[in-house]
Scaffold this motif. Structure first.
Motif, PDB file in Angstrom:
ATOM      1  N   LEU A   1      39.867  44.324  44.313  1.00  0.00           N
ATOM      2  CA  LEU A   1      40.491  43.053  44.634  1.00  0.00           C
ATOM      3  C   LEU A   1      41.795  42.847  43.877  1.00  0.00           C
ATOM      4  O   LEU A   1      42.701  42.184  44.341  1.00  0.00           O
ATOM      5  CB  LEU A   1      39.529  41.904  44.297  1.00  0.00           C
ATOM      6  CG  LEU A   1      38.223  41.868  45.076  1.00  0.00           C
ATOM      7  CD1 LEU A   1      37.329  40.783  44.503  1.00  0.00           C
ATOM      8  CD2 LEU A   1      38.489  41.596  46.546  1.00  0.00           C
TER       9      LEU A   1
ATOM     10  N   SER B   1      40.493  45.911  49.737  1.00  0.00           N
ATOM     11  CA  SER B   1      40.906  44.550  49.408  1.00  0.00           C
ATOM     12  C   SER B   1      41.413  43.903  50.688  1.00  0.00           C
ATOM     13  O   SER B   1      41.939  44.573  51.585  1.00  0.00           O
ATOM     14  CB  SER B   1      41.999  44.545  48.345  1.00  0.00           C
ATOM     15  OG  SER B   1      43.167  45.188  48.838  1.00  0.00           O
TER      16      SER B   1
ATOM     17  N   GLY C   1      45.974  42.776  45.586  1.00  0.00           N
ATOM     18  CA  GLY C   1      46.189  41.344  45.495  1.00  0.00           C
ATOM     19  C   GLY C   1      47.450  41.009  44.730  1.00  0.00           C
ATOM     20  O   GLY C   1      48.220  40.136  45.107  1.00  0.00           O
TER      21      GLY C   1
ATOM     22  N   GLY D   1      33.670  47.313  47.722  1.00  0.00           N
ATOM     23  CA  GLY D   1      34.235  45.976  47.798  1.00  0.00           C
ATOM     24  C   GLY D   1      33.967  45.270  49.112  1.00  0.00           C
ATOM     25  O   GLY D   1      34.277  44.092  49.253  1.00  0.00           O
TER      26      GLY D   1
END
Length: 579
Positions: free
Chosen positions: A37, A432, A41, A380
């Motif tokens: 993440l 992500s 990000g 994830g």
């Protein structure tokens, strides 16, 4: 298709799932899902555009298709699950065309009005499309769900197999822009071996016995007829809901063997015993490396199926033994779309499956020992997918960095549950969500269904066409920053003409990628038959093609940024080396 039988119970169960400490959530704490993440990000926050960026080019380009389900408040079960589409180069000009299927009038299941016609759009090679449905003769007949694309008669032209409610259609491409309905002569109408009409959702072409002729696998859903459809929810029409799949009996899977003379024979009962399920998406790959294509079928609130190809025309269902029958918590979910490709770069095909909101999507990692492991938490995907209802999906390298990203067409069951599509960026096998930076109009919410992938403008970046209930089609043209790439169009000679099942290895200075020619991707849809590799900064590659016939072909020092047409070579004579 849903996790409970009425809206109130849905909210309760979702809240319960959220608070329950499951095995996969425990694995997430021990794994490194948070790392996935943080990296993209931070990048997305620093720029207006993320690593992947799209523009919807459908308005004004000639794609005027609207997916129509003819919903009128009665809540017929068929209204929620249509929406497949297929990429087909029907005129053999090297530019991907698009075929979209849609519903029909209810309850008679007939295309009584042109607004229910399936549509074939020719790619004009300039960013626009032309509707050629009427000339091609592929309007369809009934309440259609999905489509499979492949050259079943090895004449060099891709054909269409359309599946739907109580009737499927095989359109043979005549090579002159016109198709002929050969369903009855071919024997692939989609009825059960006992002659009962089935509700088919998806189909896929494959050469399961490697005899050079494409066979056909069909996933069927529920035993349903309009007159027998139960009423669920409240007694008032405003309180009605779509029934849970448990209200219906499961349907058998169909496997049609291509006899090589334009006809097919249904063979699955003889080769694997009677298989029942509530089948949705189909994905195909050789998961155990024996040179034979295997078949994954996502099921809606039923155990998933994996048909292991044993050779000699025989298959065996091994979902339980291989660990893909249920999700990582041992539960069945509303399995919708599926794909079967190598997301972590180890050369082994893995399985992606979408589900509905609160269930999370599933990622089964191939462990190389004939089985799969739950990788939803470690990759994830577990937390990233929890808020979304996924239908069509695909492993696609959207930024040409050599890693397969995930695109998901999202939408709830009913028109009051629109959702935006999602793009999950793959960084070294961890995902992500970069949807927020994927384009100004990408955040639009609709009840999305099918998605098909192709490089529609031949610029080396993979685009996506997405359907949504009772709304215009979306054509997401990929405008991500350019990196190097290769695309291959394979043509079999001893193998099937479409080269479905061929294994392709691409080696560059930075990495080795392995994929299969397989176009049954996501939900009831067919993507481009061309093989695509993102090369990142590499400008040269070595290609190794393992054809279904057993022939191995190698091309060295291939320059990047081009589409290459490769025809299967004749195997070397005994005692001679291949060129």
């Amino acid at each position: 298709m849903r996790s409970s039988k009425n809206p109130i119970a849905t909210k309760t169960r979702m809240r319960s799932n959220k608070n329950q400490f499951t095995r996969r959530e425990f694995a997430k704490l021990l794994g490194g899902a948070g790392v996935a993440l943080s990296v993209p990000g931070a990048f997305a926050a620093a720029t207006n555009r993320g690593p992947i960026w799209f523009q919807n080019a459908a308005p004004g380009c000639g794609l005027d298709f609207v997916l129509r389900n003819d919903a009128g408040g009665r809540k017929y079960q068929v209204e929620t699950v249509l929406g497949g589409l297929g990429v087909i180069d029907f005129d053999h000009d090297g530019w991907p065309d698009l075929y979209c299927v849609t519903g029909a009038a209810l309850p008679n299941l007939q295309k009584t009005d042109p607004r229910f016609f399936n549509r074939l759009y020719r790619n004009n090679r300039d960013g626009t499309f032309t509707d050629v449905t009427q000339k091609a003769g592929v309007q369809g007949h009934g309440y259609d769900m999905g489509v499979a694309v492949g050259d079943y008669n090895n004449d060099g032209f891709e054909d269409l197999y359309v599946v739907g409610v109580h009737g499927n259609t095989l359109y043979r491409n005549n090579g002159d822009g016109i198709f002929t309905d050969v369903t009855q002569a071919a024997g692939v109408s989609g009825s059960s071996p006992q002659g009962r009409k089935l509700w088919s959702v998806a189909a896929a072409w494959l050469d399961y016995d490697n005899d050079g002729h494409l066979d056909l696998i069909v996933s069927n859903y529920c035993d349903w007829t309009p007159g027998d459809d139960p009423l669920c929810g409240g007694l008032n029409s405003t309180d009605r809901t779509y029934c849970h799949p448990d209200k219906y009996r499961a349907e058998p899977v169909l496997l049609y063997h291509n006899n090589g003379d334009g006809t097919f024979t249904e063979v699955l009962p003889a080769s694997a015993g009677k298989l029942l399920g509530k089948g949705m998406g189909i994905a195909i790959a050789d998961y155990d490396g024996d040179g034979l294509p295997d078949i994954f079928i996502a099921n809606d609130n039923d155990r998933n199926l994996l048909l292991h190809n044993l050779g000699g025309g025989k298959v065996k269902e091994v979902g339980m033994q291989t660990g893909i029958a249920y999700n990582g918590d041992g539960r069945q979910i509303s399995g919708m779309g599926a794909d079967f490709r190598d997301f972590d770069g180890d050369g082994l095909p893995d399985i992606l499956m979408t589900g509905l909101r609160g269930e999370t999507f599933e990622l089964f990692r191939n462990n190389g020992n004939g089985a799969f492991e739950d990788a939803s938490a470690s990759s994830g995907l577990l937390n990233l997918s929890r808020p979304w209802s996924g239908w069509g999906c695909g492993f696609v390298d959207l930024d040409n960095d050599g890693w397969l990203d995930i695109f998901v067409a999202c939408g709830g069951l009913d028109t009051n549950e629109p959702q935006p599509n999602r793009v999950l960026h793959n960084v070294g096998g961890r995902f992500s969500d970069v949807s927020a930076s994927a384009g100004a109009d990408f955040a639009g919410s609709r009840v999305h269904r099918g998605v098909a992938f192709a490089d529609f403008d031949n610029d080396g970046r993979i685009d996506a066409a997405v359907t949504s209930l009772n709304e215009p089609i979306e054509l997401w043209m990929n405008r991500s920053p350019m990196q190097h790439w290769l695309q291959l169009k394979l043509k079999g000679t001893r193998s099937n003409s479409s080269a479905l099942g061929a294994k392709v290895i691409c080696r560059t200075a930075q990495r080795t990628q392995v994929t299969f020619v397989a176009n049954s991707v996501g939900y009831a849809s067919s993507s481009d038959l061309r093989v695509h590799f993102g090369l990142g900064e590499d400008r040269k590659a070595t290609l190794e093609i393992h054809w279904p016939s057993g022939t191995v072909q190698e091309l060295k020092d291939v320059s990047s940024d081009q589409l290459i047409r490769i025809e299967e070579i004749e195997p070397p004579a005994v005692g001679k080396r291949a060129p």
